[in-house]
Scaffold this motif. Structure first.
Motif, PDB file in Angstrom:
ATOM      1  N   GLY A  10     -14.916   3.007 -12.725  1.00  0.00           N
ATOM      2  CA  GLY A  10     -13.929   1.943 -12.915  1.00  0.00           C
ATOM      3  C   GLY A  10     -12.651   2.126 -12.122  1.00  0.00           C
ATOM      4  N   GLY A  44     -15.725  -3.667 -13.007  1.00  0.00           N
ATOM      5  CA  GLY A  44     -14.271  -3.802 -13.161  1.00  0.00           C
ATOM      6  C   GLY A  44     -13.603  -4.232 -11.864  1.00  0.00           C
ATOM      7  N   SER A  54     -16.787  -8.812 -11.200  1.00  0.00           N
ATOM      8  CA  SER A  54     -16.464  -7.641 -12.023  1.00  0.00           C
ATOM      9  C   SER A  54     -17.716  -6.951 -12.562  1.00  0.00           C
ATOM     10  CB  SER A  54     -15.559  -8.065 -13.184  1.00  0.00           C
ATOM     11  OG  SER A  54     -16.209  -9.061 -13.962  1.00  0.00           O
ATOM     12  N   VAL A  74     -11.268   0.284 -17.050  1.00  0.00           N
ATOM     13  CA  VAL A  74     -11.137  -0.791 -16.061  1.00  0.00           C
ATOM     14  C   VAL A  74      -9.798  -1.505 -16.193  1.00  0.00           C
ATOM     15  CG1 VAL A  74     -13.619  -1.244 -15.862  1.00  0.00           C
ATOM     16  CG2 VAL A  74     -12.265  -2.498 -17.562  1.00  0.00           C
ATOM     17  N   PRO A  88     -11.188  -7.630 -14.351  1.00  0.00           N
ATOM     18  CA  PRO A  88     -11.933  -6.392 -14.602  1.00  0.00           C
ATOM     19  C   PRO A  88     -12.492  -6.326 -16.029  1.00  0.00           C
ATOM     20  CG  PRO A  88      -9.870  -5.912 -13.482  1.00  0.00           C
ATOM     21  CD  PRO A  88      -9.847  -7.370 -13.796  1.00  0.00           C
ATOM     22  N   GLU A  89     -11.687  -6.785 -16.999  1.00  0.00           N
ATOM     23  CA  GLU A  89     -12.103  -6.707 -18.408  1.00  0.00           C
ATOM     24  C   GLU A  89     -13.351  -7.538 -18.676  1.00  0.00           C
ATOM     25  OE1 GLU A  89      -9.065  -7.301 -17.303  1.00  0.00           O
ATOM     26  OE2 GLU A  89      -7.847  -5.625 -18.044  1.00  0.00           O
TER      27      GLU A  89
END
Ligand code: IPM
Ligand code: MG
Length: 364
Positions: A10, A44, A54, A74, A88-89
């Motif tokens: 990440g 991420g 992502s 991340v 990223p989440e």
């Protein structure tokens, strides 16, 4: 034993702490005669940069066929644009969903050596040993939503739960409580939320199968208070996704630092050892402010690798050896900055990993 571990290092401090966890897993492999293969994949912010998404398909495919997944963290300011279509989440939520990881186990144990690193008084902390089971694939994180966009007027997220979603996670928490001190606390907001009233109804029904459990239903706002006032009174705590997210950040303060807390996310997908294909990650985030400085605490990642060995590979002695090695290092008074206090020696990420490794190799 042969195991293939997908590594999602990440962003931010993710790669730094994951390197230390890998170092410890490799040491375990050498010491106990196992072969662990690490398969690095992107997820991420780093995946957005390299692949434009992502959560690339090859990451999901690799994870689905692995024995376990080790994750760093991340996110970061680089990808914080509120108008971006991907974040990223999203990758993290996507992989939790793709592997059906509906239960997130977050043990909160106070290492007695860290009492003075906590902001909370010692007499409150004595005996803290909690297991928070956070529902991970439902609720407001995944329910129907509306984004407002830049000019938008309204936005919403829906805390949606179905009976089976509640039932399976409560059962898992109840089984865990049966193996511990037989106390289970279910957290909800049943005085206000419809989804919480369903949560409570289903929980009461499921727990009829566990007559030996001592059960308590606690409202989430009250729980936030009890966690600080009398945390040692609780053992296994089960809650829906968002409440669990918030309560575990709070509970991490009981352990001195977020840098100490590991987690395991489990579901119903089995690996080739016929054990749950789990995802293991520290509960802390990517800490962009300290990324690249070599000062992050790798112990949460290292303790997550112990959970990986325990839950996805069935290697209990190996897991216990890692935990004992971490304890031994703490006993020596060595600390990373986040848990340092007067009289301790402060070291960086790599040295902390090296010391855990030395102790691990020395443990009989
Ligand atoms: C966690 C984190 C994540 C969550 C974020 C990074 C999406 O806070 O694992 O607790 O909210 O689940
Ligand atoms: Mg969180």
């Amino acid at each position: 034993m042969d195991a293939r571990i997908v590594v999602l290092a990440g962003d931010g401090i993710g790669p730094e702490v994951t390197d230390e966890a890998k170092k410890i897993l490799s040491a375990v492999a050498d010491k106990f005669g196992h072969t662990f293969t690490f398969d690095h994949q992107l997820m991420g912010g780093c995946a957005i940069d390299a692949k434009g998404t992502s959560l690339p398909d090859e990451t999901v495919d690799a994870a689905k066929s692995a024995d376990a997944v080790l994750l760093g963290a991340v996110g970061g300011p680089k990808w914080d644009n509120p108008n971006a279509s991907d974040r990223p989440e999203r990758g993290l939520l996507g992989i939790r969903k793709a592997l059906n990881l509906f239960a997130n186990l977050r043990p909160v144990k106070l290492h007695p050596q860290l009492v003075s690193a906590s902001a909370i008084k010692e007499e409150v902390l004595v005996g803290v040993d909690l297991l928070v089971v956070r529902e991970l694939t439902g609720g407001a994180y995944f329910g129907p939503r509306k984004e407002a966009g830049e000019e938008g007027y309204e936005a919403y997220d829906t805390m949606l739960y179905t009976r089976p979603e509640i039932e399976r996670v409560v059962r898992l928490a109840a089984d865990a409580a049966m193996g511990r001190s037989r106390r289970l606390t279910s957290v909800d907001k049943a005085n206000v939320l419809a989804s919480s009233r369903l949560w409570r109804r289903v929980t009461v029904e499921v727990l009829k199968d566990y007559p030996d459990l001592e059960v308590e239903h606690v409202l989430v706002d009250a729980m936030a208070m009890h966690l600080i006032r009398r945390p040692a009174d609780f053992d296994v705590v089960v809650s829906e996704n968002l409440f669990g997210d918030i309560l575990t950040d709070e509970a991490s303060m009981l352990a001195g630092s977020m840098g100490m807390l590991p987690s395991a996310s489990l579901g119903d997908v089995m690996n080739k050892h016929n054990l749950p294909l789990g995802l293991y990650e520290p509960i802390h985030g990517s800490a962009p402010d300290i990324a690249g400085k070599g000062i992050a605490n790798p112990l949460a990642a290292i303790l997550s690798s112990a959970m990986l060995l325990r839950h996805s590979l069935g290697l209990e002695s190996e897991a216990a050896a890692i935990e004992a090695a971490v304890d031994a290092v703490l006993n020596e008074g060595v600390r990373t900055g986040d848990i340092a206090h007067t009289g301790t020696e402060t070291v960086g990420t790599v040295v902390m990993g090296d010391l855990v490794k030395t102790h691990l190799l020395g443990i009989e």
